[in-house]
Write a protein that holds these residues in place. Structure first.
Motif, PDB file in Angstrom:
ATOM      1  N   SER A 432       0.833  -1.205   0.000  1.00  0.00           N
ATOM      2  CA  SER A 432       0.000   0.000   0.000  1.00  0.00           C
ATOM      3  C   SER A 432       0.865   1.251   0.000  1.00  0.00           C
ATOM      4  CB  SER A 432      -0.924   0.005   1.222  1.00  0.00           C
ATOM      5  OG  SER A 432      -1.839  -1.056   1.180  1.00  0.00           O
ATOM      6  N   TYR A 433       1.902   1.241   0.819  1.00  0.00           N
ATOM      7  CA  TYR A 433       2.808   2.399   0.859  1.00  0.00           C
ATOM      8  C   TYR A 433       3.468   2.623  -0.498  1.00  0.00           C
ATOM      9  CZ  TYR A 433       7.054   5.042   1.718  1.00  0.00           C
ATOM     10  OH  TYR A 433       8.061   5.957   1.621  1.00  0.00           O
ATOM     11  N   LEU A 434       3.980   1.550  -1.096  1.00  0.00           N
ATOM     12  CA  LEU A 434       4.658   1.688  -2.383  1.00  0.00           C
ATOM     13  C   LEU A 434       3.695   2.083  -3.489  1.00  0.00           C
ATOM     14  CD1 LEU A 434       7.142  -1.333  -2.288  1.00  0.00           C
ATOM     15  CD2 LEU A 434       7.683   1.096  -2.075  1.00  0.00           C
ATOM     16  N   GLU A 435       2.452   1.618  -3.419  1.00  0.00           N
ATOM     17  CA  GLU A 435       1.452   1.991  -4.423  1.00  0.00           C
ATOM     18  C   GLU A 435       1.217   3.491  -4.422  1.00  0.00           C
ATOM     19  OE1 GLU A 435       0.230  -0.105  -6.505  1.00  0.00           O
ATOM     20  OE2 GLU A 435      -1.358   1.029  -7.465  1.00  0.00           O
ATOM     21  N   ILE A 436       1.133   4.075  -3.220  1.00  0.00           N
ATOM     22  CA  ILE A 436       0.915   5.518  -3.115  1.00  0.00           C
ATOM     23  C   ILE A 436       2.145   6.281  -3.604  1.00  0.00           C
ATOM     24  CG2 ILE A 436       0.527   7.414  -1.488  1.00  0.00           C
ATOM     25  CD1 ILE A 436      -1.082   5.390   0.209  1.00  0.00           C
ATOM     26  N   GLU A 437       3.339   5.842  -3.198  1.00  0.00           N
ATOM     27  CA  GLU A 437       4.553   6.521  -3.624  1.00  0.00           C
ATOM     28  C   GLU A 437       4.777   6.390  -5.131  1.00  0.00           C
ATOM     29  OE1 GLU A 437       6.876   8.145  -0.558  1.00  0.00           O
ATOM     30  OE2 GLU A 437       4.861   8.466  -1.305  1.00  0.00           O
ATOM     31  N   GLN A 438       4.422   5.239  -5.701  1.00  0.00           N
ATOM     32  CA  GLN A 438       4.562   5.084  -7.150  1.00  0.00           C
ATOM     33  C   GLN A 438       3.557   5.942  -7.895  1.00  0.00           C
ATOM     34  OE1 GLN A 438       4.259   0.818  -7.322  1.00  0.00           O
ATOM     35  NE2 GLN A 438       6.470   0.506  -7.111  1.00  0.00           N
ATOM     36  N   ALA A 439       2.365   6.159  -7.303  1.00  0.00           N
ATOM     37  CA  ALA A 439       1.404   7.079  -7.916  1.00  0.00           C
ATOM     38  C   ALA A 439       1.939   8.503  -7.893  1.00  0.00           C
ATOM     39  CB  ALA A 439       0.062   7.007  -7.180  1.00  0.00           C
ATOM     40  N   ARG A 440       2.667   8.844  -6.820  1.00  0.00           N
ATOM     41  CA  ARG A 440       3.217  10.204  -6.712  1.00  0.00           C
ATOM     42  C   ARG A 440       4.415  10.405  -7.630  1.00  0.00           C
ATOM     43  NH1 ARG A 440       5.156  11.396  -1.024  1.00  0.00           N
ATOM     44  NH2 ARG A 440       5.698  13.378  -2.029  1.00  0.00           N
ATOM     45  N   PHE A 441       5.337   9.431  -7.638  1.00  0.00           N
ATOM     46  CA  PHE A 441       6.619   9.647  -8.301  1.00  0.00           C
ATOM     47  C   PHE A 441       6.807   8.858  -9.583  1.00  0.00           C
ATOM     48  CE2 PHE A 441       8.227  12.282  -5.039  1.00  0.00           C
ATOM     49  CZ  PHE A 441       7.814  11.753  -3.815  1.00  0.00           C
ATOM     50  N   GLY A 442       5.814   8.045  -9.963  1.00  0.00           N
ATOM     51  CA  GLY A 442       5.907   7.320 -11.224  1.00  0.00           C
ATOM     52  C   GLY A 442       7.076   6.353 -11.237  1.00  0.00           C
ATOM     53  N   ASP A 443       7.832   6.351 -12.329  1.00  0.00           N
ATOM     54  CA  ASP A 443       8.917   5.393 -12.517  1.00  0.00           C
ATOM     55  C   ASP A 443      10.114   5.665 -11.628  1.00  0.00           C
ATOM     56  OD1 ASP A 443       8.312   5.130 -16.090  1.00  0.00           O
ATOM     57  OD2 ASP A 443       7.497   3.993 -14.399  1.00  0.00           O
ATOM     58  N   ARG A 444      10.088   6.754 -10.869  1.00  0.00           N
ATOM     59  CA  ARG A 444      11.203   7.001  -9.952  1.00  0.00           C
ATOM     60  C   ARG A 444      11.206   5.994  -8.798  1.00  0.00           C
ATOM     61  NH1 ARG A 444      11.633  12.712  -7.614  1.00  0.00           N
ATOM     62  NH2 ARG A 444      13.637  11.862  -6.914  1.00  0.00           N
ATOM     63  N   VAL A 445      10.050   5.392  -8.522  1.00  0.00           N
ATOM     64  CA  VAL A 445       9.966   4.397  -7.447  1.00  0.00           C
ATOM     65  C   VAL A 445       9.586   3.060  -8.059  1.00  0.00           C
ATOM     66  CG1 VAL A 445       8.820   3.721  -5.318  1.00  0.00           C
ATOM     67  CG2 VAL A 445       9.337   6.136  -5.738  1.00  0.00           C
ATOM     68  N   LYS A 446      10.525   2.138  -8.089  1.00  0.00           N
ATOM     69  CA  LYS A 446      10.270   0.796  -8.609  1.00  0.00           C
ATOM     70  C   LYS A 446      10.556  -0.211  -7.504  1.00  0.00           C
ATOM     71  CE  LYS A 446      13.101   1.627 -12.087  1.00  0.00           C
ATOM     72  NZ  LYS A 446      13.183   3.100 -12.141  1.00  0.00           N
ATOM     73  N   SER A 447       9.943  -1.365  -7.607  1.00  0.00           N
ATOM     74  CA  SER A 447      10.137  -2.385  -6.568  1.00  0.00           C
ATOM     75  C   SER A 447      10.282  -3.754  -7.193  1.00  0.00           C
ATOM     76  CB  SER A 447       8.951  -2.375  -5.583  1.00  0.00           C
ATOM     77  OG  SER A 447       7.740  -2.677  -6.249  1.00  0.00           O
ATOM     78  N   GLU A 448      11.045  -4.604  -6.510  1.00  0.00           N
ATOM     79  CA  GLU A 448      11.218  -5.995  -6.900  1.00  0.00           C
ATOM     80  C   GLU A 448      10.943  -6.857  -5.670  1.00  0.00           C
ATOM     81  OE1 GLU A 448      14.756  -5.278 -10.225  1.00  0.00           O
ATOM     82  OE2 GLU A 448      15.179  -6.333  -8.335  1.00  0.00           O
TER      83      GLU A 448
END
Length: 572
Positions: A432-448
């Protein structure tokens, strides 16, 4: 002959002006009028547009003049414009309708076949050219070349296909110059006018969105405390200073919370609702635009307010109040005010829903629980709210999804104490945290992610993973302009659960790394409290051998890992 050509040219120009006015009027009333200059019509509109431009092409036939048993016409203007605007489907359909009509109304006529076929080909050519125009399909240069080429082809087809030949030559001598000139420059003018119209609307919509977001940014701090007289008064003031209306009013379900502007002598804060329309909107839940005093239904006989926009505000499925714009005879309301009010009310509703989550956080007053929880950064909430608000108008489904993710994130923070939870539950919060941050910053936040089978059911201390991921995002990858990747690996080996979190961010030097783990200023607002809490709890629960292991190099990223005894975690 020159007089005939001149008369025909004047006739076509005059009729084109009237036809263009009709075409623009119809287009601006259709859903197409909402498109921006760089957007093509959606597929569901293309058939409708093909019919629309085809009908305009038919009108272009009748708006021309009869010359030698044929038609000097304006079909090309609308078929070419339709093809450039809507692409191949619209060009094909419009050309087929307008060209087919030309053929059918004059079956057997000496020029019916070449005229009908030329119109059809003009539509196809314009649609094909449209697919090769990048960024702006409403290009006047394209209209110029397609119009000039298409109408020249039209005249050549009449010469080569119409019989008898001498009659075809006589016809082309009269109609060639007027038709080529008026259809070509008519298409140029029509296309450029649509371009300017859509560009203006796009800029106006962008300005409206900017206005909404500016107001939302100012009001978020007030609505965090809920909807009461104080927050409503500040919110109404912020809107009043930025929106040119006669009055701004915010009401609860039973009373006026704030009223600024004309009518404030009897629409008083704290008093019961005075207008019949407000009560009806609170019951129906539907926004309204009222244009008369009678429709508003104010019980004050001399109320100067003559128009109103009333939009409900919700908290979940429940209506908690409404936002109102009022107008007078001297300060009228417009449809743009209606759209603005609906946008603001939607954002305020989102803010009020988030306020419920924040209220739960404020109720957790015990200092020990706050220590064991990761910091709930108010900037994170503020930015998450802005992100959700931005999606409310453009992607409402995405906004609702992000709101659910934020609720999940906050619920896990608020419910967490010194207990245990399955790794799967902890990772839901991380996602959930990463989903929100990825919505804010787009491709700057990626996860594996790399998880061994079965690790989701193993219990670990609550809030033991998310603070580490958040720290890697905030202080690691977001420190780089291009962002980076968070890698989360969890596995089992020799009775231990291995948790490994790695980023390719900016990294840390030795002094910073020491302060992250050893600073004693835990209530000073330091951003690394969550990491230290994780480290302290791991030591207290499992012993020094299971504390955090952090390896970091400036410019190369950071790796954080720890282990938990499998038997103890399962027993807990």
């Amino acid at each position: 002959m020159f007089e005939h050509i001149l008369d025909l040219l004047v006739t076509l120009v005059g009729r084109f002006g009237a036809m263009m006015a009709i075409g623009l009027f119809v287009l601006t009333l259709s859903p197409l009028g909402k498109l921006g200059v760089n957007r093509r019509p959606e597929k569901k509109y293309r058939i409708m547009l093909a019919v629309l431009f085809g009908m305009l092409g038919i009108m272009g036939t009748y708006s021309g003049d009869i010359v030698f048993d044929s038609y000097a016409n304006l079909r090309g203007v609308y078929v070419i414009t339709g093809g450039l605007l809507g692409g191949p489907i619209v060009g094909f359909g419009a050309g087929l309708i307008a060209g087919g009509h030309r053929l059918l109304i004059d079956i057997g006529g000496f020029s019916s076949i070449p005229c009908g076929l030329a119109t059809f080909l003009e539509g196809i050519i314009a649609g094909y050219v449209s697919t090769h125009l990048k960024g702006n399909n409403l290009n006047w240069r394209a209209a110029l070349f397609v119009g000039l080429g298409g109408e020249t082809m039209h005249q050549l087809m009449v010469l080569t296909m119409a019989k008898p030949f001498d009659q075809a030559v006589a016809l082309v001598k009269v109609i060639a110059l007027p038709m080529i000139a008026v259809n070509t420059f008519g298409a140029v003018l029509f296309v450029q006018t649509l371009h300017l119209l859509f560009e203006y609307r796009s800029k106006r919509d962008s300005s409206r969105i900017s206005q909404i977001m500016a107001i939302a940014n100012k009001t978020v701090s007030h609505l965090r405390s809920g909807l009461d007289e104080a927050s409503a008064r500040e919110t109404a003031r912020i809107i009043w200073e930025r929106v040119p209306v006669a009055a701004v009013d915010i009401a609860s379900n039973t009373r006026v919370l704030a009223h600024l502007g004309i009518g404030d002598d009897h629409h008083l804060s704290g008093e019961p609702l005075r207008t019949k329309a407000t009560k009806e909107v609170l019951l129906s839940g539907e926004p309204v635009f009222l244009r008369s005093k009678e429709a508003i239904g104010c019980d004050a006989p001399n109320c100067p307010l003559s128009s109103a926009i009333i939009v409900p505000m919700r908290k979940g499925d429940r209506i908690v109040g409404c936002l109102k714009f009022y107008g007078t005879d001297g300060i009228p309301l417009h449809s743009t005010h209606f759209e603005l009010a609906k946008g603001l009310a939607g954002l305020f509703s989102t803010q009020l829903e988030l306020q419920d989550i924040q209220t739960k956080n404020q109720l957790l007053a015990k200092a020990e629980i706050r220590r064991l929880q990761t910091q709930i950064n108010p900037h994170f909430l503020f930015n998450a709210l802005n992100t959700i608000g931005a999606f409310c108008r453009t992607k409402p489904e995405r906004a609702r999804s992000l709101l659910s993710e934020l609720a999940m994130y906050m619920r896990r923070n608020l419910d967490a104490g010194d207990g245990f939870a399955p790794i799967g539950s902890e990772l839901e919060q991380v996602r959930s945290y990463l989903e929100i941050e990825q919505a804010r910053f787009g491709d700057r936040v990626k996860s594996e992610w790399n998880l061994d089978d079965g690790v989701e059911n193993i219990e670990v201390p609550t809030l033991i993973i998310q603070p580490l991921v958040e720290n890697s995002v905030k202080h690691g990858i977001l420190g780089r302009d291009e962002g980076g990747t968070i890698s989360i690996r969890i596995g089992q080996d020799n009775g231990l659960v291995h948790v490994h979190i790695q980023d390719d961010g900016v990294g840390m030097d030795e002094a910073t790394l020491w302060s992250v783990l050893h600073s004693k200023n835990e209530f000073s607002g330091d951003d690394h409290i969550g990491v230290r809490n994780c480290n302290q709890r791991l030591e207290q629960i499992y012993g020094p051998s299971h504390m955090l292991s952090i390896v970091s190099y400036p410019g190369k990223g950071t790796s954080v890992s720890f282990t938990i005894p499998h038997s103890e975690s399962a027993a807990a």
